[in-house]
Design a protein around this motif. Structure first.
Motif, short mmCIF file in Angstrom:
data_model
loop_
_atom_site.label_atom_id
_atom_site.label_comp_id
_atom_site.label_asym_id
_atom_site.label_seq_id
_atom_site.Cartn_x
_atom_site.Cartn_y
_atom_site.Cartn_z
N ILE A 180 0.87 -1.26 -0.01
CA ILE A 180 0.08 0.03 0.15
C ILE A 180 0.91 1.20 -0.02
O ILE A 180 1.82 1.37 0.90
CB ILE A 180 -0.90 0.05 1.34
N SER A 181 0.81 1.95 -0.97
CA SER A 181 1.65 3.27 -1.24
C SER A 181 1.17 4.32 -0.34
O SER A 181 0.22 4.40 -0.04
CB SER A 181 1.78 3.40 -2.70
N SER A 182 2.09 5.32 -0.24
CA SER A 182 1.75 6.37 0.60
C SER A 182 0.57 7.41 0.04
O SER A 182 0.30 7.12 -1.23
CB SER A 182 2.97 7.27 0.90
N THR A 183 0.08 8.15 0.70
CA THR A 183 -0.89 8.99 0.47
C THR A 183 -0.47 10.56 0.34
O THR A 183 0.79 10.72 0.98
CB THR A 183 -2.52 8.85 1.38
N ILE A 184 -1.47 11.32 0.03
CA ILE A 184 -0.89 12.91 0.19
C ILE A 184 -0.45 13.07 1.54
O ILE A 184 0.40 13.84 1.62
CB ILE A 184 -2.13 13.68 -0.31
N THR A 185 -1.33 12.57 2.58
CA THR A 185 -1.08 13.00 4.06
C THR A 185 -0.24 12.32 4.53
O THR A 185 0.49 12.38 5.73
CB THR A 185 -2.34 13.29 4.83
N THR A 186 -0.08 10.78 4.39
CA THR A 186 0.82 9.73 4.95
C THR A 186 1.91 9.13 4.12
O THR A 186 1.57 8.91 2.97
CB THR A 186 -0.09 8.54 5.47
N LEU A 187 3.04 9.44 4.49
CA LEU A 187 4.38 9.08 3.79
C LEU A 187 4.68 7.67 4.34
O LEU A 187 4.46 7.22 5.39
CB LEU A 187 5.54 9.90 3.75
N GLY A 188 5.53 6.79 3.39
CA GLY A 188 5.97 5.47 3.72
C GLY A 188 5.03 4.36 3.37
O GLY A 188 3.89 4.23 3.99
N PRO A 189 5.28 3.74 2.52
CA PRO A 189 4.65 2.37 2.13
C PRO A 189 4.58 1.42 2.96
O PRO A 189 5.44 1.46 3.89
CB PRO A 189 5.21 1.97 0.70
N LYS A 190 3.70 0.39 3.08
CA LYS A 190 3.47 -0.68 3.99
C LYS A 190 3.28 -1.91 3.29
O LYS A 190 2.44 -1.72 2.27
CB LYS A 190 2.42 -0.29 5.05
N LYS A 191 3.55 -2.84 3.71
CA LYS A 191 2.94 -4.27 3.22
C LYS A 191 1.88 -4.65 4.05
O LYS A 191 2.09 -4.72 5.09
CB LYS A 191 3.97 -5.36 3.22
N ILE A 192 0.67 -5.17 3.50
CA ILE A 192 -0.38 -5.96 4.25
C ILE A 192 -0.27 -7.41 3.69
O ILE A 192 -0.07 -7.57 2.44
CB ILE A 192 -1.52 -5.35 3.96
N ARG A 193 -0.37 -8.19 4.72
CA ARG A 193 -0.25 -9.54 4.20
C ARG A 193 -1.56 -10.42 4.87
O ARG A 193 -1.65 -9.96 6.28
CB ARG A 193 1.11 -10.22 4.54
N LEU A 194 -2.24 -11.01 4.13
CA LEU A 194 -3.47 -11.84 4.75
C LEU A 194 -3.31 -13.20 4.63
O LEU A 194 -2.93 -13.89 3.62
CB LEU A 194 -4.78 -11.14 3.96
N PHE A 195 -3.36 -13.86 5.71
CA PHE A 195 -3.27 -15.48 5.89
C PHE A 195 -4.66 -15.79 6.30
O PHE A 195 -5.26 -15.37 7.12
CB PHE A 195 -2.40 -15.73 6.99
N ILE A 196 -5.08 -17.05 5.44
CA ILE A 196 -6.38 -17.57 5.76
C ILE A 196 -6.08 -18.91 5.91
O ILE A 196 -5.23 -19.61 4.87
CB ILE A 196 -7.24 -17.21 4.59
N TRP A 197 -6.84 -19.68 6.93
CA TRP A 197 -6.67 -21.23 6.98
C TRP A 197 -7.97 -21.76 7.46
O TRP A 197 -8.73 -21.13 7.97
CB TRP A 197 -5.64 -21.53 7.80
N ARG A 198 -8.19 -23.07 7.35
CA ARG A 198 -9.21 -23.80 8.00
C ARG A 198 -8.94 -24.06 9.21
O ARG A 198 -7.79 -24.64 9.74
CB ARG A 198 -9.71 -25.01 6.98
#
Length: 102
Positions: free
Chosen positions: A82-100
């Motif tokens: 997720i890249s930065s926005t006009i007001t927030t600098l610094g991209p972040k990685k979001i990772r989603l794990f799903i399991w049964r």
């Protein structure tokens, strides 16, 4: 390991959920500010099945961003920057794990 016939592809579902997060400005800002409560609440609405569990991790783009605990069995995951926005600098990685649930 080959997929079982008619078993849903949870990795594809995880990617679709992260696409929705990336397209929602409120959730993008929540990721960038590492607001796990907001992101988790949104993801929980998209995974209503009680036989599934999930974990969302928000980390720096260079980090491995694994699950916080060992999960036995098949774990499906997807990640997105997720890249930065006009007001927030610094991209972040979001990772989603799903399991049964076992």
């Amino acid at each position: 390991k080959p997929r079982v016939q008619n078993e849903p592809d949870l990795s594809e579902r995880a990617r679709n959920i992260l696409d929705e997060v990336a397209g929602n400005s409120t959730l993008r800002n929540a990721v960038l500010s590492e607001d796990n409560l907001t992101v988790n609440a949104s993801v929980a609405q998209k995974i209503p099945e009680n036989y599934l569990s999930f974990e969302v991790r928000i980390c720096e783009p260079v980090d491995a961003c694994g699950t916080s605990n060992y999960i036995p069995g098949n774990v499906y995951s997807a990640e997105r920057i997720i890249s930065s926005t006009i007001t927030t600098l610094g991209p972040k990685k979001i990772r989603l794990f799903i399991w049964r649930n076992s």
